[in-house]
Design a protein around this motif. Structure first.
Motif, PDB file in Angstrom:
ATOM      1  N   MET A  75      29.086  44.211  44.833  1.00  0.00           N
ATOM      2  CA  MET A  75      29.315  43.247  43.600  1.00  0.00           C
ATOM      3  C   MET A  75      29.945  43.932  42.357  1.00  0.00           C
ATOM      4  SD  MET A  75      26.162  40.919  42.007  1.00  0.00           S
ATOM      5  CE  MET A  75      25.887  40.179  43.376  1.00  0.00           C
ATOM      6  N   LYS A  76      30.867  43.346  41.847  1.00  0.00           N
ATOM      7  CA  LYS A  76      31.442  43.770  40.453  1.00  0.00           C
ATOM      8  C   LYS A  76      30.912  42.911  39.476  1.00  0.00           C
ATOM      9  CE  LYS A  76      35.417  44.853  43.389  1.00  0.00           C
ATOM     10  NZ  LYS A  76      34.841  44.256  44.583  1.00  0.00           N
ATOM     11  N   ILE A  77      30.339  43.464  38.300  1.00  0.00           N
ATOM     12  CA  ILE A  77      30.090  42.910  37.291  1.00  0.00           C
ATOM     13  C   ILE A  77      30.551  43.566  35.965  1.00  0.00           C
ATOM     14  CG2 ILE A  77      27.894  42.196  35.569  1.00  0.00           C
ATOM     15  CD1 ILE A  77      26.240  42.343  38.109  1.00  0.00           C
ATOM     16  N   VAL A  78      31.215  42.759  35.196  1.00  0.00           N
ATOM     17  CA  VAL A  78      32.052  43.117  33.998  1.00  0.00           C
ATOM     18  C   VAL A  78      31.135  42.390  32.726  1.00  0.00           C
ATOM     19  CG1 VAL A  78      34.193  43.288  32.947  1.00  0.00           C
ATOM     20  CG2 VAL A  78      34.315  43.424  35.295  1.00  0.00           C
ATOM     21  N   ARG A 110      35.530  53.868  26.197  1.00  0.00           N
ATOM     22  CA  ARG A 110      35.449  52.160  26.200  1.00  0.00           C
ATOM     23  C   ARG A 110      35.125  51.742  27.535  1.00  0.00           C
ATOM     24  NH1 ARG A 110      37.241  49.536  22.022  1.00  0.00           N
ATOM     25  NH2 ARG A 110      38.614  50.699  20.677  1.00  0.00           N
ATOM     26  N   LEU A 111      34.917  52.531  28.496  1.00  0.00           N
ATOM     27  CA  LEU A 111      34.555  51.928  29.807  1.00  0.00           C
ATOM     28  C   LEU A 111      33.509  53.132  30.508  1.00  0.00           C
ATOM     29  CD1 LEU A 111      38.163  51.154  31.194  1.00  0.00           C
ATOM     30  CD2 LEU A 111      36.434  49.537  30.704  1.00  0.00           C
ATOM     31  N   LEU A 112      32.519  52.444  31.014  1.00  0.00           N
ATOM     32  CA  LEU A 112      31.417  52.932  31.731  1.00  0.00           C
ATOM     33  C   LEU A 112      31.010  52.411  33.088  1.00  0.00           C
ATOM     34  CD1 LEU A 112      29.132  55.351  31.040  1.00  0.00           C
ATOM     35  CD2 LEU A 112      27.761  53.557  30.242  1.00  0.00           C
ATOM     36  N   LEU A 113      30.942  53.090  34.200  1.00  0.00           N
ATOM     37  CA  LEU A 113      30.755  52.710  35.296  1.00  0.00           C
ATOM     38  C   LEU A 113      29.524  53.128  36.084  1.00  0.00           C
ATOM     39  CD1 LEU A 113      32.029  50.731  37.721  1.00  0.00           C
ATOM     40  CD2 LEU A 113      33.530  52.730  38.429  1.00  0.00           C
ATOM     41  N   ILE A 159      28.615  47.834  37.829  1.00  0.00           N
ATOM     42  CA  ILE A 159      28.891  47.279  36.792  1.00  0.00           C
ATOM     43  C   ILE A 159      29.439  48.160  35.906  1.00  0.00           C
ATOM     44  CG2 ILE A 159      27.330  46.645  34.485  1.00  0.00           C
ATOM     45  CD1 ILE A 159      24.953  46.332  36.425  1.00  0.00           C
ATOM     46  N   ILE A 160      30.618  47.253  35.171  1.00  0.00           N
ATOM     47  CA  ILE A 160      31.803  47.778  34.412  1.00  0.00           C
ATOM     48  C   ILE A 160      31.135  47.526  32.835  1.00  0.00           C
ATOM     49  CG2 ILE A 160      33.903  48.204  33.696  1.00  0.00           C
ATOM     50  CD1 ILE A 160      34.530  47.363  36.516  1.00  0.00           C
ATOM     51  N   VAL A 161      30.684  48.483  31.997  1.00  0.00           N
ATOM     52  CA  VAL A 161      30.653  48.109  30.661  1.00  0.00           C
ATOM     53  C   VAL A 161      31.756  48.496  29.976  1.00  0.00           C
ATOM     54  CG1 VAL A 161      28.982  48.840  28.521  1.00  0.00           C
ATOM     55  CG2 VAL A 161      27.975  48.821  30.983  1.00  0.00           C
ATOM     56  N   CYS A 162      32.265  47.432  29.119  1.00  0.00           N
ATOM     57  CA  CYS A 162      33.363  47.860  28.325  1.00  0.00           C
ATOM     58  C   CYS A 162      33.340  47.411  27.184  1.00  0.00           C
ATOM     59  CB  CYS A 162      34.628  46.875  29.207  1.00  0.00           C
ATOM     60  SG  CYS A 162      34.173  45.303  29.392  1.00  0.00           S
ATOM     61  N   TYR A 163      34.289  47.900  26.182  1.00  0.00           N
ATOM     62  CA  TYR A 163      34.339  47.501  24.974  1.00  0.00           C
ATOM     63  C   TYR A 163      35.794  47.581  24.617  1.00  0.00           C
ATOM     64  CZ  TYR A 163      33.619  47.683  19.764  1.00  0.00           C
ATOM     65  OH  TYR A 163      33.591  47.223  18.426  1.00  0.00           O
ATOM     66  N   PHE A 218      20.580  47.099  29.738  1.00  0.00           N
ATOM     67  CA  PHE A 218      21.066  46.739  28.470  1.00  0.00           C
ATOM     68  C   PHE A 218      22.445  47.334  28.029  1.00  0.00           C
ATOM     69  CE2 PHE A 218      18.738  45.917  24.125  1.00  0.00           C
ATOM     70  CZ  PHE A 218      19.741  44.666  23.837  1.00  0.00           C
ATOM     71  N   ALA A 219      23.382  46.701  28.227  1.00  0.00           N
ATOM     72  CA  ALA A 219      24.680  47.540  27.930  1.00  0.00           C
ATOM     73  C   ALA A 219      24.993  47.411  26.243  1.00  0.00           C
ATOM     74  CB  ALA A 219      25.948  46.656  28.466  1.00  0.00           C
ATOM     75  N   LEU A 220      25.399  48.403  25.993  1.00  0.00           N
ATOM     76  CA  LEU A 220      25.373  48.524  24.303  1.00  0.00           C
ATOM     77  C   LEU A 220      26.853  48.874  23.961  1.00  0.00           C
ATOM     78  CD1 LEU A 220      22.389  50.808  24.220  1.00  0.00           C
ATOM     79  CD2 LEU A 220      22.420  48.304  23.656  1.00  0.00           C
ATOM     80  N   SER A 221      27.459  48.646  23.006  1.00  0.00           N
ATOM     81  CA  SER A 221      28.692  48.966  22.231  1.00  0.00           C
ATOM     82  C   SER A 221      28.431  49.508  20.951  1.00  0.00           C
ATOM     83  CB  SER A 221      29.805  47.953  22.535  1.00  0.00           C
ATOM     84  OG  SER A 221      29.565  47.111  21.453  1.00  0.00           O
TER      85      SER A 221
END
Length: 195
Positions: free
Chosen positions: A140-143, A91-94, A106-110, A35-38
């Protein structure tokens, strides 16, 4: 790790115990793996085990107020597949996960809001492209995240990047940045696939 079921939520805060418990309950309710969160408002960089055994990692500024802070919640099963994670900035979590076919980064971004200075948005996208570039070619890259963008419906000249189902007729400034990013990241991906 099997197929990941993921979600994304702008939570406005998780630095209150009741709010974090509410987010974890929603996470469990939908049987998500991640669950990606911002806008978490959790200061600093951290990792903690939650009440129901799920893992929570987060990254944010250690000072001031704002909405930049991001995080990711994952099940204990998914945590076992976690190879490593890095807080790039607020703003970026990897996080990187082990999988049968290939590792998944997985790159979590805001993304900064549309009214942010152009230089700030340019720096953000340069950093995002740099993070994508450093991920191993076989991963595999997921943004996933909030790009604060409206891409509109006009896809003339960029049909390979987007359809015509966007909201509003025209893109806003962040929408143009986002489409440009998609074009650049597709070029990177195409280059990597052709190596």
């Amino acid at each position: 790790m099997a197929t990941i079921f993921d979600g994304y939520w702008i939570v406005r805060t998780t630095n209150q115990i009741a709010k974090l418990q509410q987010v974890e309950s929603e996470f469990m309710k939908y049987s998500l793996d991640i669950f990606a969160l911002s806008e978490t408002r959790c200061k600093g960089i951290g990792k903690e085990t939650l009440d129901q055994g799920n893992m929570y990692i987060y990254s944010g500024r250690s000072y001031g107020v704002g909405r930049e802070w991001i995080g990711m919640m994952m099940t204990s099963r998914t945590e076992k597949a976690l190879i490593d994670w890095r807080a790039v900035n607020s703003r970026l979590l990897l996080p990187k996960f082990k999988s049968k076919q290939c590792n998944q980064s997985i790159i979590v971004c805001y993304t900064p809001t549309n009214d942010s200075p152009e230089e700030r948005k340019d720096e953000y996208y340069e950093e995002l492209l740099s993070v994508i570039d450093e991920i191993h070619v076989r991963d595999m890259k997921i943004v996933i995240g909030d790009f604060n963008a409206k891409v509109g419906r006009n896809n003339q000249g960029i049909e390979n990047l987007m359809g015509i189902e966007g909201l509003d007729k025209f893109a806003n400034e962040n929408g143009a940045h986002f489409v440009s990013f998609c074009g650049k990241s597709c070029v990177i991906m195409e280059f990597l696939l052709n190596m």
